[in-house]
Design a protein around this motif. Structure first.
Motif, PDB file in Angstrom:
ATOM      1  N   THR A 218     -50.671  72.662  36.365  1.00 14.87           N
ATOM      2  CA  THR A 218     -49.847  71.726  35.964  1.00 14.87           C
ATOM      3  C   THR A 218     -48.693  71.721  37.100  1.00 14.87           C
ATOM      4  O   THR A 218     -48.257  70.772  37.610  1.00 14.87           O
ATOM      5  N   ALA A 219     -48.214  73.011  37.047  1.00 15.75           N
ATOM      6  CA  ALA A 219     -47.033  72.958  37.920  1.00 15.75           C
ATOM      7  C   ALA A 219     -47.328  72.938  39.373  1.00 15.75           C
ATOM      8  O   ALA A 219     -46.424  72.192  39.995  1.00 15.75           O
ATOM      9  N   ILE A 220     -48.341  73.132  39.702  1.00 15.11           N
ATOM     10  CA  ILE A 220     -48.984  72.996  41.355  1.00 15.11           C
ATOM     11  C   ILE A 220     -49.079  71.397  41.338  1.00 15.11           C
ATOM     12  O   ILE A 220     -48.510  70.868  42.441  1.00 15.11           O
ATOM     13  N   VAL A 221     -49.598  70.799  40.296  1.00 14.10           N
ATOM     14  CA  VAL A 221     -49.856  69.290  40.687  1.00 14.10           C
ATOM     15  C   VAL A 221     -48.583  68.685  40.573  1.00 14.10           C
ATOM     16  O   VAL A 221     -48.189  67.646  41.497  1.00 14.10           O
ATOM     17  N   GLU A 222     -47.368  68.897  39.633  1.00 16.85           N
ATOM     18  CA  GLU A 222     -46.121  68.337  39.797  1.00 16.85           C
ATOM     19  C   GLU A 222     -45.367  68.630  41.199  1.00 16.85           C
ATOM     20  O   GLU A 222     -44.715  67.771  41.608  1.00 16.85           O
ATOM     21  N   ALA A 223     -45.581  69.715  41.558  1.00 15.83           N
ATOM     22  CA  ALA A 223     -44.796  70.337  42.930  1.00 15.83           C
ATOM     23  C   ALA A 223     -45.529  69.146  44.053  1.00 15.83           C
ATOM     24  O   ALA A 223     -44.780  68.710  44.843  1.00 15.83           O
ATOM     25  N   ALA A 224     -46.519  69.024  43.889  1.00 11.98           N
ATOM     26  CA  ALA A 224     -47.274  68.198  45.031  1.00 11.98           C
ATOM     27  C   ALA A 224     -47.000  66.910  44.854  1.00 11.98           C
ATOM     28  O   ALA A 224     -46.913  66.112  45.807  1.00 11.98           O
ATOM     29  N   GLU A 225     -46.994  66.267  43.666  1.00 10.72           N
ATOM     30  CA  GLU A 225     -46.291  65.100  43.240  1.00 10.72           C
ATOM     31  C   GLU A 225     -45.025  64.841  43.688  1.00 10.72           C
ATOM     32  O   GLU A 225     -44.651  63.549  44.180  1.00 10.72           O
ATOM     33  N   GLU A 246     -49.706  75.130  51.178  1.00  8.18           N
ATOM     34  CA  GLU A 246     -49.445  76.222  50.304  1.00  8.18           C
ATOM     35  C   GLU A 246     -49.738  75.888  48.891  1.00  8.18           C
ATOM     36  O   GLU A 246     -50.550  76.559  48.353  1.00  8.18           O
ATOM     37  N   LEU A 247     -49.489  74.645  48.477  1.00 13.17           N
ATOM     38  CA  LEU A 247     -50.209  74.352  46.957  1.00 13.17           C
ATOM     39  C   LEU A 247     -51.262  73.986  46.941  1.00 13.17           C
ATOM     40  O   LEU A 247     -51.886  74.734  45.681  1.00 13.17           O
ATOM     41  N   TRP A 251     -53.890  76.043  44.628  1.00  9.84           N
ATOM     42  CA  TRP A 251     -54.915  75.471  43.690  1.00  9.84           C
ATOM     43  C   TRP A 251     -56.076  76.339  43.897  1.00  9.84           C
ATOM     44  O   TRP A 251     -57.140  76.535  42.960  1.00  9.84           O
ATOM     45  N   LYS A 252     -56.671  76.423  44.978  1.00  2.23           N
ATOM     46  CA  LYS A 252     -57.957  77.034  45.237  1.00  2.23           C
ATOM     47  C   LYS A 252     -58.019  78.485  44.723  1.00  2.23           C
ATOM     48  O   LYS A 252     -59.126  78.900  44.012  1.00  2.23           O
ATOM     49  N   GLU A 267     -60.792  67.948  35.664  1.00  3.67           N
ATOM     50  CA  GLU A 267     -60.930  66.838  36.561  1.00  3.67           C
ATOM     51  C   GLU A 267     -59.665  65.879  36.285  1.00  3.67           C
ATOM     52  O   GLU A 267     -59.085  65.489  37.291  1.00  3.67           O
ATOM     53  N   SER A 268     -59.014  65.900  35.116  1.00  7.46           N
ATOM     54  CA  SER A 268     -57.611  65.144  35.222  1.00  7.46           C
ATOM     55  C   SER A 268     -56.715  65.941  36.040  1.00  7.46           C
ATOM     56  O   SER A 268     -55.937  64.843  37.163  1.00  7.46           O
ATOM     57  N   LEU A 269     -56.348  67.098  36.239  1.00  2.00           N
ATOM     58  CA  LEU A 269     -55.398  67.721  37.181  1.00  2.00           C
ATOM     59  C   LEU A 269     -55.754  67.548  38.591  1.00  2.00           C
ATOM     60  O   LEU A 269     -54.967  67.163  39.390  1.00  2.00           O
ATOM     61  N   TRP A 270     -57.332  67.607  38.937  1.00  2.00           N
ATOM     62  CA  TRP A 270     -57.712  67.538  40.115  1.00  2.00           C
ATOM     63  C   TRP A 270     -57.370  66.121  40.621  1.00  2.00           C
ATOM     64  O   TRP A 270     -57.030  65.817  41.841  1.00  2.00           O
TER      65      TRP A 270
END
Length: 508
Positions: A218-225, A246-247, A251-252, A267-270
């Motif tokens: 979630t932190a990775i997704v929020e940083a990307a957003e 980097e993000l 993730w990978k 799926e939601s996070l992706w």
């Protein structure tokens, strides 16, 4: 049915080391009814094994108790020899005798809770040899329990632990081995409880790990957003692109080696992460597309300025053309920047056109300066003559001498540009000194100034007299504090009086 000893090829624990052969004893004749091929004589250099034909026979199954029949041993294709049973150590045999026995026919029994159960038969063998075979089976089962206990103590994963416990329980229930079966069963019960506790702990750890993994993702997704949500006009694209890369690598890495999330969370996070990357890429492409258009427009505007600059480069109308170049420079600075590569190249062309003009003007000025060197010599001599006027002692004489210098100064003509400001400033300083002397003389002779000075003297003298009276009155009344304050005011007034008297003496 005659039972042959199983070949034990499972991984052994450190305690389950290779078992030495039992002591040799005279061979007994094989029982006529015992099936199976006769064993060849044991060579002198090989440790003695149980005599030929000594093959254990399983006991008849007890009611409601399953019996696990030992597997037939593998036979060599070359010699077709019967495999020799693996026996327990003398220590294991001694321990097994506390829980079982063998009769004269080689039938082995095990005692459980005061009741005997027949394990099987090992004919044509000593009592120790017969018990050793079934004690070895107990040792193997106990080794599995030991290993499970060690794995639990080390907090190893509980995968397949229950399967192993059930397998050993079946062996214990079959009563096909000699040893402390009740103790082993109790240890299995304890293992059941411990495995259950470990499974609960593993489940809690897994849930906690999933929660941590969910938080990381979630932190990775929020940083990307956050990166994708930047104002495209203020975004530092190089830094932001590196950050988005980097993000994605993070993730990978979490997806590859982290705890698996539920399908819905994954799926939601992706979808959110993919949307952030898509948005970022779209903004970046739009920004650079607009930037390319802006750069092209700026390039066209600056190329037009270059054309004007190159057209002026051959002019010899120095003053007006220099003014036009200053205007071109102002317009250049006001123009938007093109790409760094284009802007540097355009500036080089613009600067080159200017340099042609200004280098030509410089060469022309140097020629003129060379011609004006003689004028500089004349003006230097005039300055020396003018400096002798100072200090002014006779104003009228000084003014006449200065006027003569000024008349010849203009006749001397221009001097080289490098010296123009200096010589003009030196002459102006002399002129200012003579003018100041003239002003001072007028001020001293001005009747109005004298009258005003005398009036101020009279007023100040009257004020000082009043201050002295006030000081005397304060002292007579005993008010020393007021008297001290009035004395300070009196001192200030007397200083002003002295200054005015000095000015008045200069006027007279």
């Amino acid at each position: 049915m005659t039972e042959r000893p199983e070949s034990d090829d499972r991984p052994q624990t450190p305690e389950a080391a290779p078992v030495p052969a039992p002591p040799a004893r005279p061979a007994k004749p094989a029982a006529p009814a015992a099936p199976g091929p006769a064993q060849p004589a044991t060579p002198a250099h090989v440790a003695p094994q149980p005599t030929a034909g000594a093959v254990p026979v399983p006991a008849a199954p007890a009611p409601s108790v399953p019996v696990v029949a030992p597997a037939e041993p593998a036979q060599s294709a070359a010699s077709h020899e019967t495999a020799k049973p693996a026996l327990a150590t003398p220590e294991s045999v001694a321990r097994a005798k506390q829980h079982g026995r063998a009769d004269e026919n080689g039938t082995v029994y095990v005692s459980v809770a005061g009741q005997e159960y027949e394990c099987g038969q090992f004919p044509d063998a000593t009592e120790d040899e017969a018990i050793a075979y079934f004690a070895r089976k107990f040792d193997d089962a106990e080794a599995q329990v030991d290993l499970l206990e060690q794995r639990l103590a080390a907090k190893a994963p509980t995968t397949d632990m229950r399967k192993t416990v059930e397998h050993v329980r079946e062996q214990v229930a079959a009563r096909g081995m000699v040893g402390d079966l009740a103790g082993l069963a109790a240890r299995l019960d304890t293992l059941d409880v411990s495995i259950g506790q470990a499974e609960v702990r593993e489940k809690e750890d897994q849930q906690r790990a999933k929660a941590e993994q969910l938080a990381h993702r979630t932190a990775i997704v929020e940083a990307a957003e956050k990166v994708a949500g930047q104002d495209p006009e203020k975004t530092q694209w190089k830094h932001s692109s590196e950050r988005m890369g980097e993000l994605f690598d993070q993730w990978k890495a979490h997806q590859r080696s982290g705890v698996r999330l539920s399908k819905s969370d994954e799926e939601s996070l992706w979808k959110r992460f993919r949307k952030a990357r898509t948005t970022f890429d779209r903004h970046r492409k739009a920004f650079f597309s607009k930037l390319d258009e802006t750069n092209a427009k700026a390039k066209r505007a600056k190329e037009a300025l270059i054309v004007e600059a190159e057209a002026l480069s051959g002019s010899t109308d120095w003053g007006p053309t220099a003014s036009k170049y200053r205007d071109l420079m102002d317009r250049w600075k006001a123009s938007p920047r093109a790409s760094r590569k284009d802007d540097d190249a355009l500036w080089s062309r613009f600067r080159a056109a200017q340099d042609v003009f200004f280098n030509a003007r410089k060469a022309a000025n140097e020629q003129i300066d060379h011609e004006f060197e003689a004028n500089l010599v004349v003006k230097e001599q005039l300055l020396d003559e003018a400096k002798k006027i100072l200090p002014v002692k006779n104003l009228d004489q000084a003014k006449k001498e200065l006027a003569a210098v000024q008349a010849r100064w203009e006749e001397a003509g221009k001097v080289p540009r490098a010296h123009m400001r200096r010589v003009e400033n030196e002459l102006r300083a002399i002129e200012d000194a003579v003018k100041k002397s003239e002003d001072d003389q007028w001020r001293r002779s001005d009747p109005e100034t004298k009258a005003r000075s005398n009036s101020m003297l009279t007023q100040l003298e009257s004020k000082i007299a009043d201050q002295k009276s006030a000081i005397e009155a304060a002292r007579n009344s005993g008010n020393e504090k007021k008297a001290a304050t009035l004395e300070k005011d009196l001192a200030t007034s007397e200083q002003w009086l002295a200054t005015l008297r000095a000015s008045a003496s200069e006027l007279n």
